[in-house]
Design an enzyme around this catalytic site. Structure first.
Site, PDB file in Angstrom:
ATOM      1  N   SER A 147       0.817  -1.275   0.170  1.00  0.00           N
ATOM      2  CA  SER A 147      -0.013  -0.091  -0.129  1.00  0.00           C
ATOM      3  C   SER A 147       0.845   1.062  -0.075  1.00  0.00           C
ATOM      4  CB  SER A 147      -0.904   0.061   1.325  1.00  0.00           C
ATOM      5  OG  SER A 147      -1.339   1.251   1.333  1.00  0.00           O
ATOM      6  N   TYR A 153      -2.234  -1.493  10.337  1.00  0.00           N
ATOM      7  CA  TYR A 153      -2.299  -1.811   9.231  1.00  0.00           C
ATOM      8  C   TYR A 153      -1.250  -1.164   8.223  1.00  0.00           C
ATOM      9  CZ  TYR A 153      -4.217  -1.522   4.057  1.00  0.00           C
ATOM     10  OH  TYR A 153      -4.024  -1.486   2.785  1.00  0.00           O
ATOM     11  N   LYS A 200       1.886  -3.500   5.740  1.00  0.00           N
ATOM     12  CA  LYS A 200       2.328  -3.122   4.857  1.00  0.00           C
ATOM     13  C   LYS A 200       3.721  -2.853   4.797  1.00  0.00           C
ATOM     14  CE  LYS A 200      -1.604  -4.204   2.859  1.00  0.00           C
ATOM     15  NZ  LYS A 200      -1.781  -5.404   2.240  1.00  0.00           N
TER      16      LYS A 200
HETATM   17  P1  NDP Z   1     -11.411  -6.343  -1.385  1.00  0.00           P
HETATM   18  O1  NDP Z   1     -12.081  -6.138   0.062  1.00  0.00           O
HETATM   19  O2  NDP Z   1     -12.372  -5.822  -2.523  1.00  0.00           O
HETATM   20  O3  NDP Z   1     -10.732  -7.618  -1.629  1.00  0.00           O
HETATM   21  C1  NDP Z   1      -9.927  -8.347  -0.613  1.00  0.00           C
HETATM   22  C2  NDP Z   1     -10.185  -9.611  -0.962  1.00  0.00           C
HETATM   23  O4  NDP Z   1      -9.343 -10.263  -0.100  1.00  0.00           O
HETATM   24  C3  NDP Z   1     -11.371 -10.375  -1.124  1.00  0.00           C
HETATM   25  O5  NDP Z   1     -11.400 -11.229  -2.270  1.00  0.00           O
HETATM   26  C4  NDP Z   1     -11.712 -11.104   0.011  1.00  0.00           C
HETATM   27  O6  NDP Z   1     -12.254 -12.303  -0.113  1.00  0.00           O
HETATM   28  C5  NDP Z   1     -10.117 -11.633   0.359  1.00  0.00           C
HETATM   29  N1  NDP Z   1     -10.059 -11.670   1.771  1.00  0.00           N
HETATM   30  C6  NDP Z   1     -10.278 -10.907   2.828  1.00  0.00           C
HETATM   31  N2  NDP Z   1     -10.194 -11.535   4.005  1.00  0.00           N
HETATM   32  C7  NDP Z   1      -9.765 -12.758   3.837  1.00  0.00           C
HETATM   33  C8  NDP Z   1      -9.562 -13.865   4.753  1.00  0.00           C
HETATM   34  N3  NDP Z   1      -9.360 -13.571   5.847  1.00  0.00           N
HETATM   35  N4  NDP Z   1      -9.083 -15.131   4.076  1.00  0.00           N
HETATM   36  C9  NDP Z   1      -9.398 -15.137   2.636  1.00  0.00           C
HETATM   37  N5  NDP Z   1      -9.584 -13.994   1.826  1.00  0.00           N
HETATM   38  C10 NDP Z   1      -9.725 -12.898   2.530  1.00  0.00           C
HETATM   39  O7  NDP Z   1     -10.351  -5.086  -1.102  1.00  0.00           O
HETATM   40  P2  NDP Z   1      -9.083  -4.758  -2.195  1.00  0.00           P
HETATM   41  O8  NDP Z   1      -9.280  -5.158  -3.556  1.00  0.00           O
HETATM   42  O9  NDP Z   1      -9.085  -2.974  -1.894  1.00  0.00           O
HETATM   43  O10 NDP Z   1      -7.920  -5.093  -1.260  1.00  0.00           O
HETATM   44  C11 NDP Z   1      -6.933  -5.977  -2.017  1.00  0.00           C
HETATM   45  C12 NDP Z   1      -5.555  -5.569  -1.418  1.00  0.00           C
HETATM   46  O11 NDP Z   1      -5.089  -4.196  -1.711  1.00  0.00           O
HETATM   47  C13 NDP Z   1      -5.355  -5.604   0.004  1.00  0.00           C
HETATM   48  O12 NDP Z   1      -4.136  -6.562   0.219  1.00  0.00           O
HETATM   49  C14 NDP Z   1      -5.414  -4.171   0.575  1.00  0.00           C
HETATM   50  O13 NDP Z   1      -4.437  -4.088   1.770  1.00  0.00           O
HETATM   51  C15 NDP Z   1      -4.581  -3.582  -0.682  1.00  0.00           C
HETATM   52  N6  NDP Z   1      -4.849  -2.269  -0.938  1.00  0.00           N
HETATM   53  C16 NDP Z   1      -6.068  -1.530  -0.970  1.00  0.00           C
HETATM   54  C17 NDP Z   1      -6.299  -0.436  -1.143  1.00  0.00           C
HETATM   55  C18 NDP Z   1      -7.584   0.141  -1.368  1.00  0.00           C
HETATM   56  O14 NDP Z   1      -7.834   1.483  -1.350  1.00  0.00           O
HETATM   57  N7  NDP Z   1      -8.703  -0.512  -1.585  1.00  0.00           N
HETATM   58  C19 NDP Z   1      -5.257   0.547  -0.997  1.00  0.00           C
HETATM   59  C20 NDP Z   1      -3.719  -0.131  -0.972  1.00  0.00           C
HETATM   60  C21 NDP Z   1      -3.636  -1.292  -0.648  1.00  0.00           C
HETATM   61  P3  NDP Z   1     -14.010 -12.602   0.249  1.00  0.00           P
HETATM   62  O15 NDP Z   1     -14.595 -11.234   0.080  1.00  0.00           O
HETATM   63  O16 NDP Z   1     -14.191 -13.559  -0.476  1.00  0.00           O
HETATM   64  O17 NDP Z   1     -13.808 -12.762   1.710  1.00  0.00           O
END
Ligand code: NDP
Length: 250
Positions: free
Chosen positions: A141, A154, A158
């Protein structure tokens, strides 16, 4: 011909958001993809989109805070496709609130998902990546180098990913395995849904984009493109690609 024809790619957390966009982008470039998530229905929807783009797809519904899931994701992929070329450690979540209010179970869950899972997925992937001279992208991030009240731990997870990535890259460079991070700014996904109320989320997005991220929210497809770039860039390892909508401009 796609840029990743017949490559085998795992994208964790691909039932929504950045992971979904990344899995679809790889599928469009000819890769075979393992998609993972906890929500089976959403995951099936993403798998269908990847299949429509021409990919063979393996769906694994799993909870990545459970240690046994980590080896299983790697083993099932290699069983299904016979090899592994690319691991994208994308699954992650955050917690909001001051350190003073943090509970032990919240801390442990975050560390298990955002730090332990990617580290051990790498461990189990390495023997396979050595054979293919493959690569790893860890989704970090733009917050990894910054301090935000209410997001301290958090940001720490990262920062840990950035440093782990540099270390692992140095351990693996002689084997021809490359390891990088992508560091997105704010992307509109489901990420914030469990953290804040709907009104808070809408205010946060508006305020954050206007005041801190001058180019606005980063489209998730741009993060996916960045990940594909890192996987195709044969000279990039141990580095971080920041795509943050101008967040880093001081
Ligand atoms: P989403 O919530 O849309 O996606 C998160 C994904 O991770 C989903 O597929 C979810 O699956 C899966 N997930 C969450 N918790 C678990 C768990 N305990 N076990 C298995 N799978 C899990 O978020 P983003 O696409 O935004 O996030 C993706 C990455 O990007 C993360 O690492 C986040 O830290 C990073 N990020 C995001 C930013 C943002 O602004 N959105 C900025 C910077 C980094 P399900 O829902 O099916 O459980």
């Amino acid at each position: 011909m796609g840029k990743f024809d017949s490559k085998v790619v795992i994208v964790t957390g691909s039932s929504s958001g950045i992971g979904e966009a990344t899995a679809i982008a790889f599928a469009k470039e000819g890769a075979n993809v393992t998609v993972t998530g906890r929500n089976a229905e959403r995951l099936a929807g993403v798998a269908e989109k990847c299949r429509k783009a021409g990919a063979k797809v393996l769906e694994i519904v799993c909870e990545l805070t459970k240690f046994e899931s980590l080896e299983l994701v790697i083993n099932k992929t290699v069983e299904a496709f016979g090899a592994l070329d690319i691991l994208v450690n994308n699954a992650g979540s955050g917690i909001m609130g001051p350190v003073e209010k943090m509970e032990l179970n919240e801390y442990e869950e975050l560390m298990q998902l955002d730090v332990r899972a990617p580290i051990f997925l790498c461990k189990y992937a390495l023997p396979h990546l050595r054979k293919t001279k493959g690569c790893i992208v860890n989704v970090s991030s733009s917050f990894s180098t910054r301090a935000y009240p209410g997001m301290v731990v958090y940001c720490l997870t990262k920062a840990a990913m950035d440093h782990f990535t540099r270390g692992l890259a140095s351990e693996c460079v002689a084997d021809g395995i490359r390891v990088n991070t992508i560091n997105p700014g704010m992307v509109v996904t489901r990420f914030m849904d469990p953290l804040l109320s709907e009104q808070d989320i809408s205010n946060f997005r508006k305020d954050f984009s206007a005041t801190k991220q001058p180019l606005g929210a980063v489209p998730k497809e741009e993060i996916a493109s960045g990940i594909l770039y890192l996987c195709g860039a044969t000279s990039a390892t141990g580095t971080s690609l920041v795509v943050d909508g101008g967040l880093g401009i001081e």
